[in-house]
Design an enzyme around this catalytic site. Structure first.
Site, PDB file in Angstrom:
ATOM      1  N   SER A 289     -12.118   3.094   7.913  1.00  0.00           N
ATOM      2  CA  SER A 289     -11.039   4.062   8.091  1.00  0.00           C
ATOM      3  C   SER A 289     -10.115   4.192   6.886  1.00  0.00           C
ATOM      4  O   SER A 289     -10.562   4.529   5.808  1.00  0.00           O
ATOM      5  CB  SER A 289     -10.265   3.694   9.346  1.00  0.00           C
ATOM      6  OG  SER A 289      -9.392   4.730   9.674  1.00  0.00           O
ATOM      7  N   HIS A 290      -8.844   3.853   7.082  1.00  0.00           N
ATOM      8  CA  HIS A 290      -7.851   4.034   6.020  1.00  0.00           C
ATOM      9  C   HIS A 290      -7.840   2.877   5.026  1.00  0.00           C
ATOM     10  O   HIS A 290      -7.075   2.897   4.070  1.00  0.00           O
ATOM     11  CB  HIS A 290      -6.472   4.167   6.666  1.00  0.00           C
ATOM     12  CG  HIS A 290      -6.140   3.007   7.547  1.00  0.00           C
ATOM     13  ND1 HIS A 290      -6.744   2.816   8.771  1.00  0.00           N
ATOM     14  CD2 HIS A 290      -5.323   1.959   7.364  1.00  0.00           C
ATOM     15  CE1 HIS A 290      -6.285   1.705   9.306  1.00  0.00           C
ATOM     16  NE2 HIS A 290      -5.433   1.161   8.470  1.00  0.00           N
TER      17      HIS A 290
ATOM     18  N   ASP B 120      -7.411  10.682   6.431  1.00  0.00           N
ATOM     19  CA  ASP B 120      -7.778   9.340   5.952  1.00  0.00           C
ATOM     20  C   ASP B 120      -9.278   9.232   5.658  1.00  0.00           C
ATOM     21  O   ASP B 120     -10.014  10.217   5.707  1.00  0.00           O
ATOM     22  CB  ASP B 120      -7.333   8.264   6.945  1.00  0.00           C
ATOM     23  CG  ASP B 120      -8.181   8.238   8.206  1.00  0.00           C
ATOM     24  OD1 ASP B 120      -8.741   9.287   8.560  1.00  0.00           O
ATOM     25  OD2 ASP B 120      -8.288   7.167   8.841  1.00  0.00           O
TER      26      ASP B 120
ATOM     27  N   ASP C 293     -11.981   8.220   7.178  1.00  0.00           N
ATOM     28  CA  ASP C 293     -12.985   8.727   8.113  1.00  0.00           C
ATOM     29  C   ASP C 293     -12.536   9.986   8.843  1.00  0.00           C
ATOM     30  O   ASP C 293     -13.188  10.416   9.795  1.00  0.00           O
ATOM     31  CB  ASP C 293     -13.372   7.626   9.109  1.00  0.00           C
ATOM     32  CG  ASP C 293     -12.201   7.144   9.933  1.00  0.00           C
ATOM     33  OD1 ASP C 293     -11.055   7.215   9.446  1.00  0.00           O
ATOM     34  OD2 ASP C 293     -12.400   6.684  11.065  1.00  0.00           O
TER      35      ASP C 293
ATOM     36  N   ASP D 181      -9.949  10.775  10.809  1.00  0.00           N
ATOM     37  CA  ASP D 181      -9.311  10.853  12.123  1.00  0.00           C
ATOM     38  C   ASP D 181      -7.786  10.841  12.045  1.00  0.00           C
ATOM     39  O   ASP D 181      -7.117  11.196  13.010  1.00  0.00           O
ATOM     40  CB  ASP D 181      -9.841   9.776  13.085  1.00  0.00           C
ATOM     41  CG  ASP D 181      -9.732   8.375  12.550  1.00  0.00           C
ATOM     42  OD1 ASP D 181      -9.252   8.195  11.405  1.00  0.00           O
ATOM     43  OD2 ASP D 181     -10.135   7.435  13.272  1.00  0.00           O
ATOM     44  N   ARG D 182      -7.234  10.474  10.885  1.00  0.00           N
ATOM     45  CA  ARG D 182      -5.769  10.488  10.756  1.00  0.00           C
ATOM     46  C   ARG D 182      -5.299  11.737  10.014  1.00  0.00           C
ATOM     47  O   ARG D 182      -6.053  12.317   9.242  1.00  0.00           O
ATOM     48  CB  ARG D 182      -5.296   9.280   9.945  1.00  0.00           C
ATOM     49  CG  ARG D 182      -5.563   7.968  10.600  1.00  0.00           C
ATOM     50  CD  ARG D 182      -4.907   6.859   9.799  1.00  0.00           C
ATOM     51  NE  ARG D 182      -5.125   5.602  10.500  1.00  0.00           N
ATOM     52  CZ  ARG D 182      -4.355   4.549  10.383  1.00  0.00           C
ATOM     53  NH1 ARG D 182      -3.315   4.575   9.572  1.00  0.00           N
ATOM     54  NH2 ARG D 182      -4.605   3.455  11.065  1.00  0.00           N
TER      55      ARG D 182
ATOM     56  N   LYS E 261      -9.323  10.552  17.626  1.00  0.00           N
ATOM     57  CA  LYS E 261      -8.304  11.356  16.989  1.00  0.00           C
ATOM     58  C   LYS E 261      -8.987  12.212  15.927  1.00  0.00           C
ATOM     59  O   LYS E 261     -10.064  11.870  15.446  1.00  0.00           O
ATOM     60  CB  LYS E 261      -7.195  10.495  16.411  1.00  0.00           C
ATOM     61  CG  LYS E 261      -7.629   9.356  15.503  1.00  0.00           C
ATOM     62  CD  LYS E 261      -6.435   8.429  15.240  1.00  0.00           C
ATOM     63  CE  LYS E 261      -6.731   7.384  14.189  1.00  0.00           C
ATOM     64  NZ  LYS E 261      -7.094   6.088  14.767  1.00  0.00           N
TER      65      LYS E 261
HETATM   66  C1  VG1 Z   1      -4.037   0.736  13.271  1.00  0.00           C
HETATM   67  C2  VG1 Z   1      -3.028   1.628  13.960  1.00  0.00           C
HETATM   68  C3  VG1 Z   1      -3.592   2.127  15.278  1.00  0.00           C
HETATM   69  C4  VG1 Z   1      -4.922   2.828  15.032  1.00  0.00           C
HETATM   70  C5  VG1 Z   1      -5.868   1.902  14.296  1.00  0.00           C
HETATM   71  C6  VG1 Z   1      -7.163   2.570  13.911  1.00  0.00           C
HETATM   72  O1  VG1 Z   1      -4.278  -0.410  14.059  1.00  0.00           O
HETATM   73  O2  VG1 Z   1      -1.818   0.958  14.174  1.00  0.00           O
HETATM   74  O3  VG1 Z   1      -2.654   2.984  15.872  1.00  0.00           O
HETATM   75  O4  VG1 Z   1      -5.501   3.220  16.244  1.00  0.00           O
HETATM   76  O5  VG1 Z   1      -5.266   1.439  13.090  1.00  0.00           O
HETATM   77  O6  VG1 Z   1      -6.926   3.699  13.116  1.00  0.00           O
HETATM   78  P1  VG1 Z   1      -3.581  -1.830  13.782  1.00  0.00           P
HETATM   79  O7  VG1 Z   1      -4.165  -2.755  14.779  1.00  0.00           O
HETATM   80  O8  VG1 Z   1      -3.858  -2.176  12.349  1.00  0.00           O
HETATM   81  O9  VG1 Z   1      -2.106  -1.607  13.968  1.00  0.00           O
HETATM   82  V1  VG1 Z   1      -8.104   4.255  12.055  1.00  0.00           V
HETATM   83  O10 VG1 Z   1      -7.741   5.633  11.395  1.00  0.00           O
HETATM   84  O11 VG1 Z   1      -8.157   3.243  11.339  1.00  0.00           O
HETATM   85  O12 VG1 Z   1      -9.491   3.776  12.603  1.00  0.00           O
HETATM   86 CO    CO Z   2      -9.327   6.478  10.466  1.00  0.00          CO
END
Ligand code: VG1
Ligand code: CO
Length: 543
Positions: A113-114, A277, A279, A281-282, A376
């Site tokens: 992801s990010h 981001d 992937d 989704d953000r 998302k």
């Molecule tokens: C973070 C965010 C959460 C989100 C998750 C996955 O998790 O706070 O809201 O759903 O990333 O997002 P954490 O446990 O680090 O707080 V994505 O775009 O990464 O898959």
């Molecule tokens: Co993501």
């Protein structure tokens, strides 16, 4: 082509977190690491015989190699078909759309992801179920349990599949269908919005910048914004997905999408700015000279949803993760619809969406989406905003100001302390947890604690329970601090402190959030002993 059965032994620590298994890329590249996890996944879901899987990823370093390994393992485990995005690519929302459109049994998304990508950065594997949503804990725990008992994995001895050519080929007895990663998602998304109205907005000279941050949304954003909607070429920047995201942090927030922030706050700023981001989704939403917090964005989208054709019939309900601000609650109350509060992580929205209890969902972490998929969807949020702007023809700043004037403003900020020694972060949380019963009545920085608890969620659909989802400290009706540890990092621990305060008076809606929240920030620091536990004076990232 022969199926090879390879003896292996359990590897510790293959426990999925908030969103899949994320580890250092080098860890994933160790012999057997990916194979153990993938075989455990196949075993935990009752085998693959005759099943159809979707496979794609965000294009980061090791995406292609991992995709080839998974294809050969799926073939060796008896899968009937794997539908893979061309080049091994699929954004997370597109993977969800493909799983649903094709009636697949599930899907594997290769992404951290990010988190940054590259040989020295992060990699990840996430499993989504037939609804298109991330597997809930029951499944991820079964996978983890299996990783601790695994003794062999199966893989086909075969040459690599050509993932760069669309069409169907055979890998042993299994069909591999390589598809356009954009098409299914695009066909779905177009049905939700007034495409003519948005096209008209761009024709009127409206200017936008979308920063794909060299991650997976480049091809999606170019196809829809510059292709279907007629935005001028160059509207989408950093549009080519790169294995290391150009060395950047593919995280659409004010700290990591610096260039976009600077442009949107400059004299030549376009009317609208957005980023997504790794992937896809953000999302981050900006207007000329204004940044919209994800919590406010969710509230504005909920309040204006009926302007988009896909939501004209109204919303069944809304849902937000617990640390997300309560701005959307106020909109829901005004609309007379339910507002659900879930733990952090998109997987918790799945049952509410499936059961028709929520139409829009959002998280403070730059995640927004709807019932069109079970993830998302960054570009969905961008298109919702564009649809609203196309109808209202007002600047983003004006829409936000009017929203606050009507509902009040929930000042909001998240403070992250990154790379903290795990024991120290745990000690802070444990310390708070132990003091929960005695906190009500406590005073700090001139605020009085009215209630404090450890968030526990009972899923209203299947009754499943998630414990220890964050420490909440309320200061009366208007202010709140929430503490939790990240479940997506790959190094040490990250403490997240979520801070908010409600301000009803429009005359005080123009403050700097850090200043408006100063007392809540001070009280949270004092009560939790942040400085003492973290050993630092300030957070690493404020969003
Ligand atoms: C973070 C965010 C959460 C989100 C998750 C996955 O998790 O706070 O809201 O759903 O990333 O997002 P954490 O446990 O680090 O707080 V994505 O775009 O990464 O898959
Ligand atoms: Co993501």
């Amino acid at each position: 082509m022969t199926v090879r059965t390879v003896a292996t032994s359990p590897i510790d620590g293959q426990q999925p977190g908030t969103s899949g298994l994320r580890r250092k890329t080098r860890v994933f590249m160790q012999p057997g690491y990916l194979e153990n996890f993938v075989q455990s996944l196949f075993d935990a879901i009752g085998g693959l015989t005759g099943k159809t899987l979707v496979l794609g990823g965000d294009g980061r370093f090791f995406n292609r190699e991992a995709a080839q390994t998974i294809l050969k393992m799926a073939a060796a485990n008896g899968a009937a078909r794997v539908i893979a995005g061309c080049g091994g690519l699929l954004s997370t929302p597109a993977a969800s759309a493909v799983i649903r459109a094709r009636g697949a049994d599930g899907g594997i998304i290769l992404s951290a992801s990010h988190n940054p990508g590259g040989l020295e950065a992060d990699f990840g594997v996430k499993y989504n179920i037939a609804s298109g949503g991330p597997a809930l804990e029951g499944v991820t725990e079964a996978i983890h349990a299996r990783t601790l008992a695994i003794s062999e994995y199966r893989i086909l001895d075969a040459p690599d599949v050509d993932l760069d050519r669309q069409g169907t080929t055979k890998l042993g007895a299994m069909a591999v269908e390589v598809i356009d990663p954009v098409a299914d998602w695009l066909a779905l998304i177009e049905t939700l919005f007034d495409m003519d109205a948005i096209r008209g907005l761009f024709e009127s000279g409206f200017r936008m910048r979308f920063d794909a941050l060299h991650a997976v949304t480049g091809p999606y954003a170019t196809a829809i914004l510059e292709g279907r909607l007629g935005a001028p070429a160059g509207t989408v920047v950093n549009a080519t997905p790169l294995p290391d995201f150009g060395g950047g942090h593919p995280d659409p927030n004010p700290a990591h999408a610096r260039a976009l922030m600077e442009e949107m706050f400059s004299a030549e700023a376009p009317d609208f700015g957005a980023a997504a981001d790794g992937d896809g989704d953000r999302n981050m939403i900006l207007g000329r000279g204004v940044y919209v917090t994800p919590s406010d964005s969710l509230a504005v989208l909920a309040a204006n949803a009926a302007l988009a054709p896909g939501y004209r019939g109204g919303l069944a309900g809304v849902a937000r993760s617990m640390p997300t601000s309560r701005a959307v609650d106020r909109v829901a109350a005004r609309l007379g619809i339910p507002c659900h509060e879930t733990p952090t992580g998109w997987k918790y929205f799945g049952n509410l969406l499936d059961a028709g209890k929520a139409t829009l969902c959002g998280e403070e972490s730059f995640g927004t989406g709807s019932n069109h998929v079970r993830e998302k969807d960054g570009l969905w949020a961008v298109l919702m905003w564009l649809n609203i702007l196309a109808v209202r023809r007002e600047p983003v700043a004006e829409i936000l100001r009017a929203h606050w004037a009507e509902h009040g403003r929930d000042y909001y900020s998240r403070h992250d302390y990154e790379g903290v020694e795990a024991g120290r972060a745990q000690a802070l949380i444990e310390g708070l947890r132990a003091r929960l019963p005695e906190l009500p009545g406590t005073q700090a920085a001139g605020l009085t604690v009215s209630a404090a608890d450890d968030f526990r969620y009972v899923d209203p659909v299947d009754g499943s329970v998630a414990e220890h989802q964050g420490i909440r400290i309320l200061f009366g009706d208007d202010a709140r601090a929430v503490f939790r540890l990240s479940g997506t990092g790959t190094e040490g621990a990250t403490l997240r402190v979520y801070l908010e305060r409600f301000e009803p008076d429009p005359a005080r809606h123009g403050l700097d959030p850090q200043a408006a929240l100063a007392r809540v920030i001070a009280a949270a620091g004092e009560i939790a002993g942040i400085r003492r536990h973290m050993g630092r004076d300030a957070p690493d990232v404020r969003t």
